[in-house]
Design a protein around this motif. Sequence first.
Motif, PDB file in Angstrom:
ATOM      1  N   PRO A 340    -102.965  36.158 -82.616  1.00  0.00           N
ATOM      2  CA  PRO A 340    -101.612  36.216 -82.042  1.00  0.00           C
ATOM      3  C   PRO A 340    -100.860  37.492 -82.404  1.00  0.00           C
ATOM      4  O   PRO A 340    -100.159  38.068 -81.559  1.00  0.00           O
ATOM      5  N   LYS A 341    -101.034  37.968 -83.641  1.00  0.00           N
ATOM      6  CA  LYS A 341    -100.307  39.160 -84.066  1.00  0.00           C
ATOM      7  C   LYS A 341    -100.805  40.406 -83.324  1.00  0.00           C
ATOM      8  O   LYS A 341    -100.003  41.209 -82.833  1.00  0.00           O
ATOM      9  N   VAL A 342    -102.121  40.559 -83.259  1.00  0.00           N
ATOM     10  CA  VAL A 342    -102.682  41.733 -82.572  1.00  0.00           C
ATOM     11  C   VAL A 342    -102.355  41.688 -81.090  1.00  0.00           C
ATOM     12  O   VAL A 342    -102.038  42.718 -80.476  1.00  0.00           O
ATOM     13  N   ILE A 381    -109.233  42.236 -76.680  1.00  0.00           N
ATOM     14  CA  ILE A 381    -108.657  41.377 -77.725  1.00  0.00           C
ATOM     15  C   ILE A 381    -109.080  39.924 -77.503  1.00  0.00           C
ATOM     16  O   ILE A 381    -109.474  39.219 -78.440  1.00  0.00           O
ATOM     17  N   PHE A 382    -108.988  39.455 -76.259  1.00  0.00           N
ATOM     18  CA  PHE A 382    -109.431  38.095 -75.964  1.00  0.00           C
ATOM     19  C   PHE A 382    -110.922  37.931 -76.250  1.00  0.00           C
ATOM     20  O   PHE A 382    -111.361  36.907 -76.800  1.00  0.00           O
ATOM     21  N   ALA A 383    -111.724  38.930 -75.876  1.00  0.00           N
ATOM     22  CA  ALA A 383    -113.160  38.852 -76.124  1.00  0.00           C
ATOM     23  C   ALA A 383    -113.463  38.849 -77.623  1.00  0.00           C
ATOM     24  O   ALA A 383    -114.352  38.129 -78.087  1.00  0.00           O
ATOM     25  N   GLY A 384    -112.714  39.642 -78.398  1.00  0.00           N
ATOM     26  CA  GLY A 384    -112.907  39.633 -79.842  1.00  0.00           C
ATOM     27  C   GLY A 384    -112.582  38.291 -80.457  1.00  0.00           C
ATOM     28  O   GLY A 384    -113.296  37.812 -81.349  1.00  0.00           O
ATOM     29  N   ALA A 385    -111.493  37.658 -80.002  1.00  0.00           N
ATOM     30  CA  ALA A 385    -111.147  36.330 -80.515  1.00  0.00           C
ATOM     31  C   ALA A 385    -112.210  35.304 -80.157  1.00  0.00           C
ATOM     32  O   ALA A 385    -112.587  34.459 -80.983  1.00  0.00           O
ATOM     33  N   LEU A 386    -112.735  35.369 -78.935  1.00  0.00           N
ATOM     34  CA  LEU A 386    -113.780  34.441 -78.528  1.00  0.00           C
ATOM     35  C   LEU A 386    -115.053  34.657 -79.336  1.00  0.00           C
ATOM     36  O   LEU A 386    -115.730  33.688 -79.727  1.00  0.00           O
ATOM     37  N   GLN A 387    -115.378  35.910 -79.633  1.00  0.00           N
ATOM     38  CA  GLN A 387    -116.562  36.209 -80.438  1.00  0.00           C
ATOM     39  C   GLN A 387    -116.410  35.690 -81.867  1.00  0.00           C
ATOM     40  O   GLN A 387    -117.348  35.105 -82.433  1.00  0.00           O
ATOM     41  N   ARG A 388    -115.239  35.889 -82.466  1.00  0.00           N
ATOM     42  CA  ARG A 388    -114.999  35.368 -83.815  1.00  0.00           C
ATOM     43  C   ARG A 388    -115.078  33.841 -83.845  1.00  0.00           C
ATOM     44  O   ARG A 388    -115.601  33.249 -84.799  1.00  0.00           O
ATOM     45  N   TYR A 389    -114.570  33.216 -82.806  1.00  0.00           N
ATOM     46  CA  TYR A 389    -114.600  31.758 -82.720  1.00  0.00           C
ATOM     47  C   TYR A 389    -116.035  31.245 -82.686  1.00  0.00           C
ATOM     48  O   TYR A 389    -116.415  30.348 -83.457  1.00  0.00           O
ATOM     49  N   ARG A 390    -116.852  31.814 -81.812  1.00  0.00           N
ATOM     50  CA  ARG A 390    -118.236  31.356 -81.704  1.00  0.00           C
ATOM     51  C   ARG A 390    -119.045  31.699 -82.955  1.00  0.00           C
ATOM     52  O   ARG A 390    -119.898  30.914 -83.406  1.00  0.00           O
ATOM     53  N   ARG A 391    -118.809  32.870 -83.525  1.00  0.00           N
ATOM     54  CA  ARG A 391    -119.547  33.260 -84.725  1.00  0.00           C
ATOM     55  C   ARG A 391    -119.214  32.329 -85.885  1.00  0.00           C
ATOM     56  O   ARG A 391    -120.105  31.948 -86.659  1.00  0.00           O
ATOM     57  N   THR A 392    -117.956  31.941 -86.013  1.00  0.00           N
ATOM     58  CA  THR A 392    -117.569  31.039 -87.099  1.00  0.00           C
ATOM     59  C   THR A 392    -118.214  29.669 -86.932  1.00  0.00           C
ATOM     60  O   THR A 392    -118.715  29.072 -87.905  1.00  0.00           O
TER      61      THR A 392
END
Length: 803
Positions: A340-342, A381-392
């Motif tokens: 959200p901040k970024v 930014i959206f793609a980075g958040a989705l990647q972090r979500y799946r990786r976690t």
Amino acid sequence: MRRLSLVRFCPGLMAMLALLLVLTGPAAAAPATPLSNPANAAAPAVDENASIEQLSDSLDQIRQGVSSNANDDLLSQLRLAAMQVQRQADALSAQRTTDVEKLDDKLKVVGPAQPDEPAALTQQRKALEAEKKALVAQQDQATKLTQSARDLSTQIVNLRRSQFNSQITSRAASPLSPAFWQSIIRPTQDDVARLRDLRGEAAVAIGSAFSPEHRWPFMASLVAAILVWTLVRLWIERLLARAMVRWLPEGRLRRSALALGVSLATLGTIAGSVSLLRWGLESNAELGSDIASLVNHILALVVFSAFIAGLGRAMLMLQRPSWRLPAIHDEVASALGWFPKVLALALMVMMTMERINTVIGASLALTVAVNGLTALVLAMIFAGALQRYRRTLRKLELERPTGLGGLIPFVMVIWLGGIMLAMVTGYLTLAYFLTAKLLWVSLVITCAYLLTSFFGDLCETLLSPRQPGGLALASTLGLAPRHQAQASTILAGIGRTVVLFLALLLALMPSGTSPSELLLSLGDWDGTGGKLLGNLNIVPQDILLAMAILLGGLFAIRVVKRWLSERLLPETDMDAGMRASLVTLVGYLGFIFLAMLVMSTLRINLTSLTWVVSALSVGIGFGLQQIVQNFISGLILLTERPVKVGDWVSLAGVEGDIRRINVRATEIQMSDRSTVIVPNSQFISQNVRNVTMGNALGVVGITLTLPLDTDANRVRELLLAAYHEHEAILDAPASSVSFKDLTSNGMVIAVSGYVAGPRQVSGTRSDLLFTILGRLRDEGIALSSPQSMVLVQEAARPADEAP
């Protein structure tokens, strides 16, 4: 060229969050085309007390400003001005109608002309008639002016949509080509000159703000804005957390109320900070027209970005994980804490660059390049958040969400893939549009989830008989728990429906319309603005919209039927059959309404379907007669309910449980678990035996043939003991043993007992036969050969008639 603006959606989001149908703030306009400078172009102001002639002049000025070269900012302002003229003309028309009615009353008092009436009375009648004639003329003018303003507003909407459709398909240099980046790094000389002029205005504004006579007031407003945004916001959030613990019972309401409170506190404090900062600038700085437009945009963008950050904080709730409203793992929430901040910071930077281009009237190449860069940054930014979500999830082997929550990552992957494909192929405006829609739909869905959760939890806490608040309310008002549960379910359903309808309306907002204009149009709608079914005029856009309405309507009908069958109806006294019939009827009504809505979207007139009705009438006369008969019979079954779902019926050799009553046929499940499809007309035209109607009891009867030398009394005691010991046999009516007959084969003794329902007869009889035969063998009593054992199913008898 016309461009989209994310910030223009901010007032609609605020309105949805507060459940208001009218926006409290002005919509930030979209960036303009480089053909004109929107800062210097404005729609004519409309006086609230203007006369019909003044309104007509204003409408002419508005009409003159509408052209294909006008930018979207100006067209939006012109449409709002036209709608204001329409509202004022409506008010004048209503006022003139009232005045005409008063004059009619006065003319009735004066009466018709008489041969010998006084001259003063004649003059008074003529004056009233002349005044009425003038008012009627003004009324006609106001009505025509209303229609003209409405037509002009529609023309402006169509012009904006046509501009959008033409620009969405235009191609430019993709980010893979050097021409794209050259437009940003090396702007044209005209763009550099305009930027230099804007920088000069900014220097003048800053110098005036920090001049000796204005320095301290401006610094005070700046410090006050910072304090409100930081200290006051933190203080309000802590106060809200304490209030939730003290005043709200433990449960989901605490979490949803805190999440909503944090969002509103963020929005309120940032709005207060922006107001203080705007006051400081307007009071202490000399702002030119371009700088004033840029400052207003940046301040609105600050509110929008801060709201995104606050909403993300409220959903993730990193400081209080146990209070997190959505079912998000702590590890996933921590991994997404930066998002959200970024996202808010990127919006601030990129949208400020876009507004600078708008203010200076930048070249087309620079405008398109900045649009593409904005889409690229936000998509990454959206793609980075989705990647972090799946990786976690993969790294920690966490359980993936199910249902609609599990579809969100998949939809985002498809959406982001479309954005990147549009950018690579050079359709930068389309990529920007998809990015704006992604951000907007995400915010709308998040706000809708927050509001529906809060409203449902509030109804559950205050009204449910399972909660302390509901128990206190019941003891105070003397409400029955069943009525409380029904009220809680109904109110929660109504509230969620309203929020979801508003969210769907905002999420699927058509192009060329901002949330403020859309909600303003809904506020002005009086239910007489158009026909339900127009002429047959199908266009591709209507077909796509009709398909979307059809799919959404089918999903909504399914959700409503599930809500009725699982939430509301179980709280009532209805039996299972009545509940199933009511759910089926609601489904039929929903399908009929959905069909009308789809036809209305396709602009299909009922008169255009005359040939279809004629063909159906002929078909009904020949081949469709049985289908119509079964359909009408199905409606009769659902309304009169001679049989219902769950009944055990016997019809023409078919005996079993009714599992479902459809439009054409009824499904009956046999004892071997097979299903028989019976046309509904047979239930109306033939004799039907309803075994379970009226809560009929089941009779378990066994007939034994024993040798003549058997002790009949001993057998009687043995049979009654076996029946009394079985848990399924009812005490009332009591079981009985009767001596049936004496035959050449022996004595015939019959025993019978009652069970709760006919469905228990078979299993109970089997258990009793095992028990009775075993006890007869233990007693050394043999059966005559041949013997007869018959299952008797009789209609239930009242207790007082039992043997």
